[in-house]
Structures are given as structure tokens and as C-alpha cells.
Design a protein around this motif. Structure first.
Motif, mmCIF file in Angstrom:
data_model
loop_
_atom_site.group_PDB
_atom_site.id
_atom_site.type_symbol
_atom_site.label_atom_id
_atom_site.label_comp_id
_atom_site.label_asym_id
_atom_site.label_seq_id
_atom_site.Cartn_x
_atom_site.Cartn_y
_atom_site.Cartn_z
ATOM 1 N N VAL A 33 1.018 -1.372 -0.075
ATOM 2 C CA VAL A 33 -0.100 -0.065 0.201
ATOM 3 C C VAL A 33 0.858 1.294 -0.004
ATOM 4 O O VAL A 33 0.713 2.034 -0.753
ATOM 5 C CB VAL A 33 -1.014 0.021 1.063
ATOM 6 C CG1 VAL A 33 -1.364 1.476 1.271
ATOM 7 C CG2 VAL A 33 -1.922 -1.092 1.148
ATOM 8 N N GLY A 34 1.834 1.297 0.920
ATOM 9 C CA GLY A 34 2.733 2.587 0.984
ATOM 10 C C GLY A 34 3.651 2.677 -0.140
ATOM 11 O O GLY A 34 3.577 3.900 -0.986
ATOM 12 N N ALA A 35 4.060 1.616 -1.034
ATOM 13 C CA ALA A 35 4.759 1.842 -2.146
ATOM 14 C C ALA A 35 3.643 2.188 -3.183
ATOM 15 O O ALA A 35 4.151 3.092 -4.118
ATOM 16 C CB ALA A 35 5.277 0.557 -2.794
ATOM 17 N N VAL A 36 2.460 1.839 -3.310
ATOM 18 C CA VAL A 36 1.751 2.234 -4.503
ATOM 19 C C VAL A 36 1.353 3.891 -4.340
ATOM 20 O O VAL A 36 1.393 4.432 -5.251
ATOM 21 C CB VAL A 36 0.330 1.619 -4.443
ATOM 22 C CG1 VAL A 36 -0.821 2.017 -4.987
ATOM 23 C CG2 VAL A 36 0.525 0.222 -4.996
ATOM 24 N N ILE A 37 1.069 4.084 -2.980
ATOM 25 C CA ILE A 37 0.883 5.437 -2.838
ATOM 26 C C ILE A 37 2.027 6.559 -3.348
ATOM 27 O O ILE A 37 1.778 7.339 -3.880
ATOM 28 C CB ILE A 37 0.441 6.007 -1.422
ATOM 29 C CG1 ILE A 37 -1.044 5.249 -1.095
ATOM 30 C CG2 ILE A 37 0.294 7.329 -1.007
ATOM 31 C CD1 ILE A 37 -1.333 4.968 0.293
ATOM 32 N N ALA A 38 3.146 6.107 -2.558
ATOM 33 C CA ALA A 38 4.255 6.857 -2.986
ATOM 34 C C ALA A 38 4.705 6.993 -4.227
ATOM 35 O O ALA A 38 5.044 8.158 -4.864
ATOM 36 C CB ALA A 38 5.529 6.338 -2.166
ATOM 37 N N MET A 39 4.731 5.767 -4.990
ATOM 38 C CA MET A 39 4.947 5.776 -6.431
ATOM 39 C C MET A 39 4.042 6.809 -7.362
ATOM 40 O O MET A 39 4.424 7.408 -8.263
ATOM 41 C CB MET A 39 5.078 4.156 -7.031
ATOM 42 C CG MET A 39 6.017 3.604 -6.393
ATOM 43 S SD MET A 39 7.534 4.475 -7.057
ATOM 44 C CE MET A 39 8.827 3.425 -6.058
ATOM 45 N N ILE A 40 2.774 6.384 -7.044
ATOM 46 C CA ILE A 40 1.814 7.277 -7.739
ATOM 47 C C ILE A 40 1.849 8.758 -7.579
ATOM 48 O O ILE A 40 1.759 9.632 -8.402
ATOM 49 C CB ILE A 40 0.270 6.897 -7.423
ATOM 50 C CG1 ILE A 40 0.110 5.601 -8.061
ATOM 51 C CG2 ILE A 40 -0.837 7.883 -8.127
ATOM 52 C CD1 ILE A 40 -1.101 4.725 -7.835
ATOM 53 N N LEU A 284 4.775 2.769 -12.945
ATOM 54 C CA LEU A 284 5.185 2.730 -11.275
ATOM 55 C C LEU A 284 4.299 2.074 -10.170
ATOM 56 O O LEU A 284 4.639 1.274 -9.149
ATOM 57 C CB LEU A 284 5.679 4.081 -10.748
ATOM 58 C CG LEU A 284 6.627 4.816 -11.485
ATOM 59 C CD1 LEU A 284 6.926 6.224 -11.188
ATOM 60 C CD2 LEU A 284 7.993 4.161 -11.122
ATOM 61 N N GLY A 285 2.847 2.647 -10.415
ATOM 62 C CA GLY A 285 1.961 2.076 -9.511
ATOM 63 C C GLY A 285 1.858 0.624 -9.656
ATOM 64 O O GLY A 285 1.298 -0.171 -8.704
ATOM 65 N N SER A 286 1.719 -0.099 -10.987
ATOM 66 C CA SER A 286 1.397 -1.426 -11.005
ATOM 67 C C SER A 286 2.639 -2.175 -10.406
ATOM 68 O O SER A 286 2.518 -3.427 -10.036
ATOM 69 C CB SER A 286 1.149 -1.694 -12.607
ATOM 70 O OG SER A 286 2.135 -1.136 -13.358
ATOM 71 N N ILE A 287 3.741 -1.818 -10.647
ATOM 72 C CA ILE A 287 5.034 -2.338 -9.974
ATOM 73 C C ILE A 287 4.770 -2.402 -8.565
ATOM 74 O O ILE A 287 5.069 -3.667 -7.836
ATOM 75 C CB ILE A 287 6.417 -1.723 -10.419
ATOM 76 C CG1 ILE A 287 6.790 -2.009 -11.848
ATOM 77 C CG2 ILE A 287 7.565 -2.265 -9.467
ATOM 78 C CD1 ILE A 287 8.093 -1.248 -12.172
ATOM 79 N N ALA A 288 4.379 -1.441 -7.779
ATOM 80 C CA ALA A 288 4.206 -1.438 -6.611
ATOM 81 C C ALA A 288 3.085 -2.344 -6.011
ATOM 82 O O ALA A 288 2.963 -3.171 -5.212
ATOM 83 C CB ALA A 288 3.985 -0.045 -6.186
ATOM 84 N N ALA A 348 -0.472 5.528 6.088
ATOM 85 C CA ALA A 348 0.382 6.349 6.767
ATOM 86 C C ALA A 348 1.691 6.357 6.426
ATOM 87 O O ALA A 348 2.531 7.268 5.931
ATOM 88 C CB ALA A 348 0.418 6.219 8.110
ATOM 89 N N PHE A 349 2.418 5.108 6.083
ATOM 90 C CA PHE A 349 3.694 5.124 5.649
ATOM 91 C C PHE A 349 3.889 5.453 4.292
ATOM 92 O O PHE A 349 4.924 6.232 3.880
ATOM 93 C CB PHE A 349 3.950 3.365 5.449
ATOM 94 C CG PHE A 349 5.282 2.909 4.901
ATOM 95 C CD1 PHE A 349 6.379 3.291 5.301
ATOM 96 C CD2 PHE A 349 5.332 2.068 3.551
ATOM 97 C CE1 PHE A 349 7.813 3.034 4.808
ATOM 98 C CE2 PHE A 349 6.338 1.688 3.126
ATOM 99 C CZ PHE A 349 7.591 2.174 3.637
ATOM 100 N N GLY A 350 2.982 5.193 3.322
ATOM 101 C CA GLY A 350 2.871 5.631 2.024
ATOM 102 C C GLY A 350 2.999 7.250 1.871
ATOM 103 O O GLY A 350 3.858 7.825 1.136
ATOM 104 N N ILE A 351 2.113 7.835 2.444
ATOM 105 C CA ILE A 351 2.220 9.440 2.757
ATOM 106 C C ILE A 351 3.707 10.029 3.203
ATOM 107 O O ILE A 351 3.864 10.810 2.687
ATOM 108 C CB ILE A 351 0.952 9.778 3.445
ATOM 109 C CG1 ILE A 351 -0.341 9.581 2.906
ATOM 110 C CG2 ILE A 351 0.947 11.443 3.960
ATOM 111 C CD1 ILE A 351 -1.727 9.933 3.706
#
Length: 406
Positions: A33-40, A284-288, A348-351
Motif C-alpha cells: 500500500v505504501g509503495a503504491v501511494i508513494a509511487m503514484i 510505477l503504480g503497477s510495479i508497486a 500512513a507509511f506511503g504518505i
């Protein structure tokens, strides 16, 4: 409802009973979840940067550059960079009806001197319409006029960076600076525009009349480019083809002779770049998102272990009258709770990561609610989906076999 709350309580109790195992199970979801939010957020930041960098050049802009466009970029043959004349710009202004503002530009780097202070910067020769095209405003003094052009006046309008470096706190208007050892009177200071999205300081500039720059500073008879602002978005293509026709006539290019200039449409450039950055964001989102799937498989593994461990407990519950649905609900709630808690921590981690990237990485990030909701619901959905098989396995256990189980 009471039954549901009780199931949630039992689920939480089961998770807390095996803290380390639960945290390791959630880790996949948290990272996913964190990676998806950060990458997008990074992808959207890049996209916004591209858009604003083109928008900062002015809206509805066409840029005419010298030189023939070839598949390998701009061909730099000997005379090809000198094909645009000031008269071409005047002809565009006069003959093309939807060209609202036209400003030819020449530019070169010079050392600017004031007393014992000196500063290297870009000196641009422009016409008065440059002010509207680039959406500039003068905070102090005035801009160059048609009269300055006609008389090749040695006057200059300076950016705030140049002003601070040459004059400090003093008001530069009225003072004389030296460019290429010639005196230029400062008639205005531009309103600060800050950094462009490509990282250039837009206030580090000196603007002089085009004719002065061509004749007195550079000694050239051609211009580097012509900026054209079109009345409206709808007229862009029409004006672009009219400019091409007009310049072909003026440059005596007949038949299938190649253009010795290019007309670039910033809007179509922006659309192409936006398409590219959208693809980048999705990539980026799909890799995450792959790590989310991995997190889901982790949930399934741990729930399978949990079912095996609690075989006796399941047998007792069935013997006491728990139905297939009760047991199924119980285990599904447990896996969904993992998904929900993991999802919340992941958000929270992604933000946090996105904010850290923009603060320390010097990279603009854009956090929007869409990806947050999407990845959170995805984590809950994954908990549910990967929890179905273990829950069904638990609910189908034979109570007699289960009670026998050691």
C-alpha cells in the motif's frame, strides 16, 4: 451484529496472541500500500512538473525556430540556424489575423557590471509584446517600448536575481549597468517568478530591446526564435499552418523544398508529454501493486497455519453448534482485519514516504485521495480474497476428526 463484533474481538485476540507473526503478515500489505501511494505521488508530481513547465512558457503558444527538422532532431547545417529574420516576425504580426502577440527573441550570455560588482547572466533582446507572452510584470519602473526598438536605445529591464547581486537593497531603476562594456540604463525590475519547474532561475535575466541586442550587442541580422501567442486554443492549428505557408513564401521555398524553420505547438507537446507521464505513473503504480499481491499470499499462508493450529478449537465450536457460516465468517474477519490494519499503516507509511521524497529528494510529489482509497480498498479486498480458501478449509473440517486432532 453482536455476533459480528464478537468475531472481530476473537480475530483481534488471535492476532495479538501471535504479535510477531501478525506483523510479518501485515508487512507485505504495508509495503504494498505504501509503495503504491508513494509511487503514484511521484508519477503525478513528474506529470504536474511537466505541465507547469510548459504552461510557464505561456498559454496557446507557438514557437518558431530556425533550422530544418529532421528525424534525428534539428539539423545544424552551416546557415540553417540563421534563417529567421526580424522581418519574418513583423510579417507574422501583420498578416496572420489570429496571432495575438508576436515576439522575436535573441539571447546570449554576458557579464553585467555595476561599479565593482559583476554578474554573469542571460541577456535577451525582445519586443514589448514579450511581457504579455511570458506573463511577466514589472514591479518597479517600466518595460521596453516601441520607441526603444525604433531608436535602438541602450535600456535594460532586469530580473530580481540580477538586481540583488548587482545592487543589493538599492533601487536599480535609473542606474547605469555595463554590458559588453557599453552603458545601459536600468528602466525596470521584473516581478519575481522564482524557479521554473525545470529548476532554472527565471529572475536571472536582463532584457534589452531586440534591435539594440541584434545591432549593438551581438552584431547579427537574424533572430534565435519567434514566440507567437494565439488568440484561442481552437485557432492553434490554423495559425500554425498559416505561419508555415507565410514563411515558406518569404523564404522562397517552392515545391517540395524542405522548411528551413520549424513551428512547434506547445499544446500538442504538452499532450504528448502528459501521455508519457501518465504511462510512467501507471507503470510505477503497477510495479508497486505486485507487492500487494505478495502481501495477500502472505495472509493466505498465515491463515492456513492458523487453521491447522486451531483445528481442535474449530472441532469444539462445531460440536457446540457453530455452523459452516459461523466458522467461515470468523476466519474471513481475521484475514480482513489483517488487511484493514495493514492497509491503514500502509497509507500512513506511503504518505510519509511521499512527503519525505518531496522534502529531501528535491522531487515534487502530489498526494491525492484517489490512490489512497484505491490501495486501501485493494488491501481489504486482498485480505478477503486470500482469506476465503483457509476459511472454507476451516469451515469444512469434520468435527469428529477435528476433536481427535493433536
Amino acid at each position: 451484529m453482536g455476533m459480528f463484533m464478537e468475531s472481530v474481538e476473537i480475530a483481534l485476540h488471535a492476532l495479538f496472541a501471535n504479535k510477531l507473526r501478525s506483523i510479518l503478515t501485515m508487512l507485505g500489505i504495508i509495503i504494498g500500500v505504501g509503495a503504491v501511494i508513494a509511487m503514484i505521488a511521484v508519477g503525478m508530481g513528474v506529470s504536474q512538473k511537466v505541465t507547469s513547465s510548459i504552461a510557464s512558457l505561456g498559454s496557446n503558444m507557438l514557437i518558431v525556430r530556425p533550422g530544418a527538422a529532421t528525424t534525428g532532431g534539428v539539423r545544424g547545417s552551416a546557415g540553417s540556424r540563421k534563417t529567421l529574420k526580424y522581418e519574418d516576425a513583423q510579417a507574422i504580426k501583420k498578416k496572420i489575423k489570429d496571432a495575438q502577440y508576436v515576439s522575436p527573441v535573441v539571447s546570449s550570455s554576458f557579464q553585467i557590471v555595476n561599479g565593482n560588482q559583476n554578474w554573469n547572466t542571460q541577456v535577451q533582446g525582445v519586443t514589448p509584446e514579450y511581457l504579455q507572452i511570458r506573463d511577466l510584470s514589472v514591479s518597479n519602473g517600466s518595460f521596453i517600448t516601441e520607441n526603444d526598438l525604433a531608436t535602438r536605445n541602450r535600456v535594460a529591464v532586469i530580473g530580481t536575481t540580477v538586481s540583488e547581486n548587482l545592487f543589493g537593497e538599492e533601487n536599480p531603476v535609473g542606474h547605469v549597468i555595463r554590458v559588453k562594456n557599453q552603458p545601459y540604463r536600468v528602466i525596470g525590475v521584473l516581478e519575481s517568478k522564482g524557479q521554473s519547474s525545470t529548476g532554472q532561475d527565471q529572475d536571472d535575466t536582463v532584457i534589452v530591446p531586440l534591435t539594440t541586442a541584434m545591432d549593438r550587442l551581438l552584431g547579427i541580422t537574424y533572430v534565435n526564435m519567434i514566440n507567437v501567442q494565439v488568440v484561442s486554443q481552437e485557432k492553434m492549428d490554423e495559425v500554425q499552418s498559416n505561419i508555415e505557408t507565410l514563411l515558406r513564401q518569404r523564404h522562397h521555398l517552392v515545391g517540395d523544398k524542405e522548411n528551413d524553420f520549424q513551428v512547434q505547438n506547445l499544446t500538442s507537446l504538452m499532450a504528448t508529454l502528459n501521455e508519457t507521464t501518465t504511462m510512467l505513473t501507471l507503470f510505477l503504480g503497477s510495479i508497486a501493486a505486485i507487492s500487494l499481491i505478495v502481501g495477500g499470499i502472505g495472509i493466505m499462508n498465515i491463515m492456513m497455519v492458523s487453521v491447522t493450529e486451531r483445528t481442535r478449537e474449530i472441532g469444539i465450536r462445531k460440536a457446540l453448534g457453530a455452523t459452516f457460516k459461523n466458522i467461515m465468517t470468523q476466519f474471513l474477519i481475521e484475514s480482513v482485519v489483517i488487511g484493514v490494519i495493514g492497509g491503514l499503516i500502509g497509507v500512513a507509511f506511503g504518505i510519509g514516504v511521499a512527503l519525505a521524497i518531496s522534502k529531501f529528494g528535491g522531487f515534487q510529489t502530489v498526494i491525492t485521495i484517489g490512490p489512497i482509497l484505491m490501495s486501501f480498498s485493494f488491501s481489504v479486498g486482498i485480505g478477503l480474497f486470500f482469506g476465503i480458501y483457509p476459511a472454507r478449509k476451516a469451515a469444512l473440517l469434520d468435527p469428529i476428526e477435528a476433536l481427535r486432532y493433536e
